[in-house]
Design an enzyme around this catalytic site. Sequence first.
Site, PDB file in Angstrom:
ATOM      1  N   TYR A 170       4.737   1.947  -0.764  1.00  0.00           N
ATOM      2  CA  TYR A 170       3.850   3.085  -0.997  1.00  0.00           C
ATOM      3  C   TYR A 170       4.014   3.632  -2.417  1.00  0.00           C
ATOM      4  O   TYR A 170       3.030   3.885  -3.122  1.00  0.00           O
ATOM      5  CB  TYR A 170       4.158   4.157   0.037  1.00  0.00           C
ATOM      6  CG  TYR A 170       3.332   5.414  -0.037  1.00  0.00           C
ATOM      7  CD1 TYR A 170       2.045   5.458   0.489  1.00  0.00           C
ATOM      8  CD2 TYR A 170       3.866   6.575  -0.598  1.00  0.00           C
ATOM      9  CE1 TYR A 170       1.297   6.632   0.441  1.00  0.00           C
ATOM     10  CE2 TYR A 170       3.125   7.745  -0.648  1.00  0.00           C
ATOM     11  CZ  TYR A 170       1.849   7.772  -0.126  1.00  0.00           C
ATOM     12  OH  TYR A 170       1.113   8.935  -0.171  1.00  0.00           O
ATOM     13  N   LYS A 174       1.238   3.801  -5.411  1.00  0.00           N
ATOM     14  CA  LYS A 174       0.817   5.095  -5.946  1.00  0.00           C
ATOM     15  C   LYS A 174       1.097   5.212  -7.445  1.00  0.00           C
ATOM     16  O   LYS A 174       0.334   5.858  -8.175  1.00  0.00           O
ATOM     17  CB  LYS A 174       1.502   6.222  -5.182  1.00  0.00           C
ATOM     18  CG  LYS A 174       1.019   6.378  -3.752  1.00  0.00           C
ATOM     19  CD  LYS A 174      -0.488   6.625  -3.689  1.00  0.00           C
ATOM     20  CE  LYS A 174      -0.948   7.070  -2.311  1.00  0.00           C
ATOM     21  NZ  LYS A 174      -2.409   7.276  -2.263  1.00  0.00           N
TER      22      LYS A 174
END
Length: 301
Positions: A170, A174
């Site tokens: 993640y 990001k």
Amino acid sequence: MGSLDGRVVVVTGAGRGIGREHAVLFAAEGAKVVVNDLGGDRDGTGDDRSPAEEVVEEIRAAGGDAIANHDDVASWTGAQQLIRSAVEHYGDLHVLVNNAGILRDRTLVNMSEDEFDAVVRVHLKGHFCTLRHAADYWRDQAKSGVAVDRSVINTSSTSGLFGQPGQTNYGAAKSGIAMMTMISAGELARYHVRVNAIAPAALTRLTEGLPGVPDPNRGDEVGAMDPANVSPFVAYLGTPDCPITGRVFFVMGGSVQLFQPWSIIDRIDAPGGSRWSIEELQTKAAHFAEVPFKLNHPMRG
């Protein structure tokens, strides 16, 4: 009169959480909204069309204009169909809000290939695919002499900008989204397109249960973590007279904070511009381990 009257907006992942709040506010401000959501679970599995349909019903009941879309934004053809649906139904596209995402948290030594690939696919590739097809449409419009302000708002995260254990997949996605934002802002300016990103802090399906996040089931007040607090700044970035582009912001409650990208804070140079030897570096470079720097994490100090 709303601040977004007549703007055609695509919001991905708009069936729940922050995306839902974006869609509802954009519509309340006069925008025509394409509510995109596959309706999958928190980890990206499954599908359910009802969340997107319910948001559309809510918008229409309040007098707004919206349609539902269930294309997969991380699919090249799915993202293309999403952008086409906005143009074909409403005649144009002014704002793209990339918000769709999933979580499959795991420490690095336990993370599977599928857990890494699935998260990067939805977040990073999902942002790229929609942005790529929207940019293609906007380039054609600009080349045909249509000079209309366009705006993209991407969704990064403090996990990618500050780091969060258990989120290698993640966080990497990001962080990539933040840099994609800055690069594409420079590339697309010639087509009258602004590109910005937010790193929001809010109570959603993806953040519930994390340390420091309120739990309404325990009687906690949501307060500053209400996802509706994030949407006004996103809507502002989508207005035609907003001057901002190429920036990444932390947004929580009533606070909007501007990030500074990577910057050099120390250096060493080989004598006379020559090449370093390993022995010299053992003496001169070791101090890098002790150079202090402050991340200014908005939630940790």
